[in-house]
Design a protein around this motif. Sequence first.
Motif, PDB file in Angstrom:
ATOM      1  N   PRO A   1      47.329  40.386  22.455  1.00 57.69           N
ATOM      2  CA  PRO A   1      47.886  39.781  23.669  1.00 57.69           C
ATOM      3  C   PRO A   1      48.196  40.815  24.754  1.00 57.69           C
ATOM      4  O   PRO A   1      47.929  40.586  25.936  1.00 57.69           O
ATOM      5  CB  PRO A   1      49.146  39.079  23.168  1.00 57.69           C
ATOM      6  N   GLY A   2      48.755  41.955  24.361  1.00 57.46           N
ATOM      7  CA  GLY A   2      49.075  42.987  25.339  1.00 57.46           C
ATOM      8  C   GLY A   2      47.834  43.558  25.998  1.00 57.46           C
ATOM      9  O   GLY A   2      47.807  43.784  27.217  1.00 57.46           O
ATOM     10  N   ALA A   3      46.790  43.811  25.190  1.00 57.29           N
ATOM     11  CA  ALA A   3      45.546  44.337  25.748  1.00 57.29           C
ATOM     12  C   ALA A   3      44.900  43.320  26.676  1.00 57.29           C
ATOM     13  O   ALA A   3      44.344  43.679  27.720  1.00 57.29           O
ATOM     14  CB  ALA A   3      44.588  44.718  24.623  1.00 57.29           C
ATOM     15  N   ALA A   4      44.962  42.040  26.312  1.00 61.53           N
ATOM     16  CA  ALA A   4      44.410  40.997  27.177  1.00 61.53           C
ATOM     17  C   ALA A   4      45.150  40.969  28.511  1.00 61.53           C
ATOM     18  O   ALA A   4      44.531  40.865  29.579  1.00 61.53           O
ATOM     19  CB  ALA A   4      44.514  39.637  26.488  1.00 61.53           C
ATOM     20  N   ALA A   5      46.481  41.072  28.463  1.00 63.18           N
ATOM     21  CA  ALA A   5      47.268  41.070  29.700  1.00 63.18           C
ATOM     22  C   ALA A   5      46.898  42.265  30.573  1.00 63.18           C
ATOM     23  O   ALA A   5      46.769  42.132  31.801  1.00 63.18           O
ATOM     24  CB  ALA A   5      48.759  41.096  29.370  1.00 63.18           C
ATOM     25  N   ARG A   6      46.706  43.424  29.962  1.00 58.66           N
ATOM     26  CA  ARG A   6      46.337  44.604  30.747  1.00 58.66           C
ATOM     27  C   ARG A   6      44.936  44.457  31.325  1.00 58.66           C
ATOM     28  O   ARG A   6      44.662  44.916  32.445  1.00 58.66           O
ATOM     29  CB  ARG A   6      46.442  45.864  29.881  1.00 58.66           C
ATOM     30  N   ALA A   7      44.048  43.810  30.586  1.00 60.02           N
ATOM     31  CA  ALA A   7      42.696  43.558  31.105  1.00 60.02           C
ATOM     32  C   ALA A   7      42.756  42.681  32.341  1.00 60.02           C
ATOM     33  O   ALA A   7      42.084  42.944  33.353  1.00 60.02           O
ATOM     34  CB  ALA A   7      41.838  42.897  30.029  1.00 60.02           C
TER      35      ALA A   7
ATOM     36  N   SER B   1      34.690  37.234  34.135  1.00 59.84           N
ATOM     37  CA  SER B   1      34.114  37.631  35.423  1.00 59.84           C
ATOM     38  C   SER B   1      34.199  36.502  36.438  1.00 59.84           C
ATOM     39  O   SER B   1      34.540  36.718  37.614  1.00 59.84           O
ATOM     40  CB  SER B   1      32.653  38.058  35.241  1.00 59.84           C
ATOM     41  N   GLU B   2      33.890  35.295  36.013  1.00 54.38           N
ATOM     42  CA  GLU B   2      33.918  34.149  36.936  1.00 54.38           C
ATOM     43  C   GLU B   2      35.326  33.884  37.452  1.00 54.38           C
ATOM     44  O   GLU B   2      35.509  33.464  38.608  1.00 54.38           O
ATOM     45  CB  GLU B   2      33.363  32.905  36.257  1.00 54.38           C
ATOM     46  N   MET B   3      36.323  34.141  36.626  1.00 54.10           N
ATOM     47  CA  MET B   3      37.699  33.935  37.063  1.00 54.10           C
ATOM     48  C   MET B   3      38.025  34.799  38.277  1.00 54.10           C
ATOM     49  O   MET B   3      38.666  34.342  39.229  1.00 54.10           O
ATOM     50  CB  MET B   3      38.653  34.258  35.906  1.00 54.10           C
ATOM     51  N   PHE B   4      37.537  36.034  38.291  1.00 55.66           N
ATOM     52  CA  PHE B   4      37.857  36.926  39.401  1.00 55.66           C
ATOM     53  C   PHE B   4      36.912  36.730  40.578  1.00 55.66           C
ATOM     54  O   PHE B   4      37.301  37.004  41.718  1.00 55.66           O
ATOM     55  CB  PHE B   4      37.917  38.366  38.898  1.00 55.66           C
ATOM     56  N   ARG B   5      35.732  36.222  40.333  1.00 56.56           N
ATOM     57  CA  ARG B   5      34.906  35.766  41.461  1.00 56.56           C
ATOM     58  C   ARG B   5      35.620  34.615  42.179  1.00 56.56           C
ATOM     59  O   ARG B   5      35.636  34.544  43.400  1.00 56.56           O
ATOM     60  CB  ARG B   5      33.541  35.292  40.969  1.00 56.56           C
ATOM     61  N   HIS B   6      36.170  33.713  41.392  1.00 53.45           N
ATOM     62  CA  HIS B   6      36.868  32.559  41.951  1.00 53.45           C
ATOM     63  C   HIS B   6      38.095  33.002  42.739  1.00 53.45           C
ATOM     64  O   HIS B   6      38.388  32.462  43.819  1.00 53.45           O
ATOM     65  CB  HIS B   6      37.267  31.620  40.814  1.00 53.45           C
TER      66      HIS B   6
ATOM     67  N   GLY C   1      34.500  48.607  31.297  1.00 56.18           N
ATOM     68  CA  GLY C   1      35.623  49.481  30.966  1.00 56.18           C
ATOM     69  C   GLY C   1      36.650  48.795  30.109  1.00 56.18           C
ATOM     70  O   GLY C   1      37.204  49.384  29.170  1.00 56.18           O
ATOM     71  N   VAL C   2      36.951  47.527  30.410  1.00 56.34           N
ATOM     72  CA  VAL C   2      37.893  46.751  29.601  1.00 56.34           C
ATOM     73  C   VAL C   2      37.383  46.624  28.162  1.00 56.34           C
ATOM     74  O   VAL C   2      38.126  46.818  27.197  1.00 56.34           O
ATOM     75  CB  VAL C   2      38.103  45.357  30.236  1.00 56.34           C
ATOM     76  N   GLU C   3      36.100  46.308  28.043  1.00 57.72           N
ATOM     77  CA  GLU C   3      35.533  46.166  26.707  1.00 57.72           C
ATOM     78  C   GLU C   3      35.575  47.472  25.928  1.00 57.72           C
ATOM     79  O   GLU C   3      35.876  47.484  24.734  1.00 57.72           O
ATOM     80  CB  GLU C   3      34.088  45.666  26.813  1.00 57.72           C
ATOM     81  N   ALA C   4      35.304  48.583  26.616  1.00 58.50           N
ATOM     82  CA  ALA C   4      35.247  49.878  25.939  1.00 58.50           C
ATOM     83  C   ALA C   4      36.626  50.412  25.563  1.00 58.50           C
ATOM     84  O   ALA C   4      36.770  51.111  24.549  1.00 58.50           O
ATOM     85  CB  ALA C   4      34.538  50.890  26.835  1.00 58.50           C
ATOM     86  N   THR C   5      37.634  50.092  26.354  1.00 55.51           N
ATOM     87  CA  THR C   5      38.932  50.726  26.145  1.00 55.51           C
ATOM     88  C   THR C   5      40.034  49.814  25.623  1.00 55.51           C
ATOM     89  O   THR C   5      41.015  50.301  25.050  1.00 55.51           O
ATOM     90  CB  THR C   5      39.442  51.359  27.461  1.00 55.51           C
ATOM     91  N   LEU C   6      39.897  48.509  25.805  1.00 59.52           N
ATOM     92  CA  LEU C   6      40.985  47.607  25.445  1.00 59.52           C
ATOM     93  C   LEU C   6      40.667  46.622  24.335  1.00 59.52           C
ATOM     94  O   LEU C   6      41.566  46.049  23.743  1.00 59.52           O
ATOM     95  CB  LEU C   6      41.440  46.813  26.678  1.00 59.52           C
TER      96      LEU C   6
END
Length: 219
Positions: free
Chosen positions: A133-139, A85-90, A210-215
């Motif tokens: 890795p793929g799911a992380a990239a999509r997140a 979350s902080e990464m996208f706040r930044h 949503g990322v946590e629930a689906t990816l």
Amino acid sequence: MPMAAARLDPDQVVRTALTLLDEVGLEGLTLRRLARELDVQAPALYWHFKNKQSLLDEMATALQRELDETGGHPEPGAPWQDWFSEMFRHLRRGLLRHRDGAKVFGGTRLTGTGHAARQEEHLRLMTAAGFTPGAAARAFFIAYTFTMGFVIEEQAVHPMPGERTPGYDVEERAARLAPEHPLAAAVSGDFFGDDYDARFEEGLRAVVAGVEATLLTAS
């Protein structure tokens, strides 16, 4: 090599372009206008930047470098949701520093590979948290596109701090819609209200959930 082109420092050109961007916006930023600001002939710029898009690519790369240099590193053992979350706040804060920052940053091609070290770090942390890795990239992509779209809309109303674009008056919109569209009128503040920090946090929480629930368990 022409003397004017030889004297130009590409980094100085990019810094000047970012300063000019804050004054005139993306539409007003042209190579000809930039050349006047640098007190050179326009052909001198074309020696380094073949067109406006190549200049925007370098500007976006400079913005990314600034984000990487000013962004912190996740604390050891911190929940992925916190640093994610902080990464996208930044990212949002960085884009808001410049007029049309999101429009400049989006769709450009970074010209270096310096950003990959931070990306590698984040991918390692996400895979350690259970993502493929793929799911992380999509997140990352989902959260990135949410942030970019949010900032584009935010900057449409507030191009720079203290500025407000005419035509986004909540009360005027509500009054115009109320006679025939009462529900739409009632939520005018939800669309055009000024508490962008709270609205961003609400959206970011939805993205993370949503990322946590689906990816998180995606293969």
